[in-house]
Design a protein around this motif. Structure first.
Motif, PDB file in Angstrom:
ATOM      1  N   ARG A   1       3.066  -9.069  -6.930  1.00 26.27           N
ATOM      2  CA  ARG A   1       2.077  -8.457  -6.053  1.00 26.27           C
ATOM      3  C   ARG A   1       0.781  -9.287  -5.920  1.00 26.27           C
ATOM      4  N   ILE A   2       0.172  -9.633  -7.049  1.00 30.27           N
ATOM      5  CA  ILE A   2      -1.145 -10.277  -6.990  1.00 30.27           C
ATOM      6  C   ILE A   2      -1.040 -11.699  -6.440  1.00 30.27           C
TER       7      ILE A   2
ATOM      8  N   ILE B   1      -6.155  -8.141  -6.717  1.00 29.40           N
ATOM      9  CA  ILE B   1      -6.724  -7.624  -7.964  1.00 29.40           C
ATOM     10  C   ILE B   1      -5.861  -6.435  -8.362  1.00 29.40           C
ATOM     11  N   SER B   2      -5.582  -6.299  -9.646  1.00 30.34           N
ATOM     12  CA  SER B   2      -4.673  -5.231 -10.066  1.00 30.34           C
ATOM     13  C   SER B   2      -5.296  -3.864  -9.774  1.00 30.34           C
ATOM     14  N   ARG B   3      -4.424  -2.896  -9.524  1.00 25.08           N
ATOM     15  CA  ARG B   3      -4.900  -1.541  -9.250  1.00 25.08           C
ATOM     16  C   ARG B   3      -5.685  -1.016 -10.438  1.00 25.08           C
TER      17      ARG B   3
ATOM     18  N   LEU C   1       0.836  -1.204   0.000  1.00 22.89           N
ATOM     19  CA  LEU C   1       0.000   0.000   0.000  1.00 22.89           C
ATOM     20  C   LEU C   1       0.865   1.245   0.000  1.00 22.89           C
TER      21      LEU C   1
ATOM     22  N   GLN D   1       4.720   2.632  -1.086  1.00 24.22           N
ATOM     23  CA  GLN D   1       5.896   2.276  -1.874  1.00 24.22           C
ATOM     24  C   GLN D   1       7.139   2.478  -1.008  1.00 24.22           C
TER      25      GLN D   1
ATOM     26  N   PHE E   1      -7.114  -1.970  -2.239  1.00 30.27           N
ATOM     27  CA  PHE E   1      -5.814  -2.057  -2.889  1.00 30.27           C
ATOM     28  C   PHE E   1      -4.917  -3.139  -2.277  1.00 30.27           C
TER      29      PHE E   1
ATOM     30  N   LEU F   1      -0.536 -11.273  -2.662  1.00 33.45           N
ATOM     31  CA  LEU F   1      -1.720 -10.764  -1.956  1.00 33.45           C
ATOM     32  C   LEU F   1      -2.839 -11.803  -1.885  1.00 33.45           C
TER      33      LEU F   1
ATOM     34  N   GLN G   1      -1.669   4.517  -9.574  1.00 36.50           N
ATOM     35  CA  GLN G   1      -0.596   3.525  -9.589  1.00 36.50           C
ATOM     36  C   GLN G   1       0.519   3.902  -8.620  1.00 36.50           C
TER      37      GLN G   1
END
Lengths: 299, 265
Positions: free
Chosen positions: A70-71, B100-102, A51, A53, B96, A74, B260
């Motif tokens: 990332r996906i 699932i992609s942003r 969330l 950077q 977020f 997560l 992003q």
């Protein structure tokens, strides 16, 4: 390692809130992330969830780099950050159904989760009308919905009553012991973490002061035996004659370093046998402030 | 793509019980109902009109309102509403941190706002047609049934829809970035007033200003303004409509790059 960070840093403007953090969270552990309010716990957690950077350093979850996976990462994490994020205009069940839709989880799982956090009876009520404890439990149900391998919980027992705290603690222990989940849990209460964690990381002013198993921590945190009697001075002298170290003494009570439960029983018996009435005897933990002092000294 | 569809469905599920969604249904219903009541109780004023003019007058009750203030204001409200659901519940951080992609989360939210405006305008067409035909049953002296305006009306509302996209994209981005009510609404209303003023004064560059587009769209909708019109020919794709669509595309992409890079508080 389920979570591994290297040299993790983050700044809000010119203020550096996380400084070169290197976390090591082993699989199957309950990792207590301990620190006072404002120490950088939530910031760290937000970086672990991508969330925020990161300024510097790297994060590996399940030994995969976070930015590039990332996906995939997560999808194996359930999280609860700060106060639970709940749509107040929807019922508890609808909140869960909405999340189930997004995660591709079967609706039957929603009822299981409601039962698990004991919200079945309140499932149809608008979540905005829930008490803080109920919201927190719904938040935990949301985090558990996808049956994730890793749970990241930010102060999950906030606002819960003692029964609720015990239930959550038992649930987390069960998840790690029976289902091989890993739990990363933040708290500002040392006693809370000591009761359930297997591993501990202590953060203050954005710096990791200590990291290791709960046993290692106990060596530093040195719990005390707190004794209240009808005659503190006589009691202290008696203990000293029997080779106990009395670290603190005042009108009301005295303290002795804790070594084992057996030792506590022996102290109690010794005092009683010598005609001193014991009003109270129990194990006490250092508060965070004193623990920080102890860690700084031991370093 | 799966993430986008799931997110879109979730947007619908979340908004079902909010004013943003019901506004899209109730606004066209009540405005059209108002037109119906005017024509029912003041039917003597309209009896002499030829059927085509009758339809035009009837449609203009809603179109007049929408073209000036109502469409920009509704668009501002929709953009606010779909984002406010997350601001209010503090759920951006959970959205977020889903697998699932942003891009899907952001794209689905914007698409849902577009859908709500489209739904609202489609219902305007349906209610206008339905209520017009209902009038010819309730008051047979009003000859609504002798003329058909369905196609032209659909074209006009489609033009209005396209003309609202510029405003929608700008307001959407503002409502996404600002969690409070006052800033996006305040800026939106001021710009709308500027836009309506510019368009009504016939400022030559008002086609370039998104907040003037709905009103400009109505003034540019007739292809041939000269002479007595026998039939109505609608010009959908005028300069202002192209600008509106282009602005929305650009702002949408810029918004994506902001999302992003944005840290989620």
């Amino acid at each position: 390692m389920v979570i591994r960070t290297e040299g993790l840093s983050f700044s809000f403007g010119s203020q550096q809130v996380v400084k070169s953090l290197s976390l090591q969270v082993p699989e199957g552990s309950i990792y207590g992330f301990l620190g006072p309010n404002g120490a950088g716990k939530t910031t760290t957690i937000k970086m672990l969830l991508n969330l925020l950077q990161t300024d510097e350093g790297s994060i590996f979850v399940f030994e995969k780099e976070l930015q590039t996976n990332r996906i995939a990462i997560l999808s194996e994490i359930g999280s609860l950050i700060e106060q639970p994020a709940i749509y107040a205009h929807m019922s508890g069940r609808e909140n869960l159904l909405n999340r189930a839709m997004l995660l591709g989880v079967k609706d039957a799982r929603v009822d299981e989760m409601l039962a698990l956090v004991k919200l079945t009876n309140a499932a149809g009520k608008k979540a905005g009308q829930y008490s803080l404890g109920m919201k927190q439990r719904l938040g935990i149900a949301l985090a558990l919905l996808s049956d994730p391998k890793l749970l990241i919980l930010d102060e999950p027992t906030n606002g819960l009553d003692p029964n609720g705290i015990i239930e959550i603690r038992e649930l987390l222990v069960r998840l790690t012991r029976d289902h091989n989940k890993t739990v990363f849990i933040s708290s500002h209460l040392l006693a809370e973490i000591e009761r359930m964690a297997t591993h501990v990381g202590i953060i203050n002013n954005g710096e990791l002061l200590f990291q290791g198993s709960v046993k290692d921590l106990e060596a530093i945190s040195q719990p005390q035996v707190y004794v209240e009697t009808d005659n503190t001075v006589d009691a202290a002298n008696l203990l000293k004659r029997n080779n106990y170290e009395v670290v603190d003494i005042n009108h009301e009570n005295l303290t002795v370093p804790f070594t084992s439960k057996k030792q506590m029983g022996e102290i109690n018996a010794l005092l009683n046998q010598n005609g001193i009435t014991v009003f109270a005897i129990n194990k006490q933990h250092k508060d965070l402030e004193n623990l920080f002092l102890a860690i700084t000294k031991s370093n | 793509m799966k993430g986008f569809i799931l997110s879109f469905r979730s947007e619908f599920y979340k908004s079902r019980k909010t004013a943003g969604f019901w506004g899209a249904i109730l606004l066209p219903f009540f405005v059209s109902l108002m037109a119906l009541l005017i024509f029912y109780f003041k039917s003597e004023k309209f009896i002499t009109m030829p059927a085509m003019m009758l339809w035009v007058q009837f449609a203009l009750v809603a179109l007049g309102l929408m073209g000036t203030l109502l469409l920009p204001m509704y668009t501002i409200f929709v953009a606010y509403s779909v984002n406010n659901v997350e601001h209010k519940a503090d759920t951006w951080k959970t959205l977020f941190s889903l697998p699932i992609s942003r891009w899907s989360v952001y794209g689905a939210k914007f698409a849902y706002a577009v859908f709500l405006v489209l739904l609202c305008l489609t219902l305007f067409v349906l209610f206008t047609i339905t209520f017009g035909n209902l009038l010819s049953v309730l008051k047979p002296e009003l000859k609504f049934n002798t003329y058909h305006l369905e196609w032209e009306l659909t074209q006009v509302y489609f033009k209005l829809f396209l003309s609202s996209l510029g405003i929608l994209s700008i307001q959407f981005l503002m409502s996404l970035l600002w969690s409070d009510f006052i800033k996006p609404m305040g800026v939106g209303f001021i710009l709308t007033i500027v836009g309506v003023t510019a368009a009504s004064k016939g400022w030559e560059y008002s086609y370039a200003f998104p907040y003037a587009h709905p009103m400009v769209a109505l003034t540019t909708m007739f292809k041939n303004k000269k002479g007595p019109a026998q039939d109505i020919v609608i010009d959908v794709f005028t300069k202002d409509v192209f600008v509106a669509v282009a602005v929305s595309a650009v702002v949408f992409v810029v918004g994506y790059f902001i999302v992003q890079r944005k840290s989620v508080k």
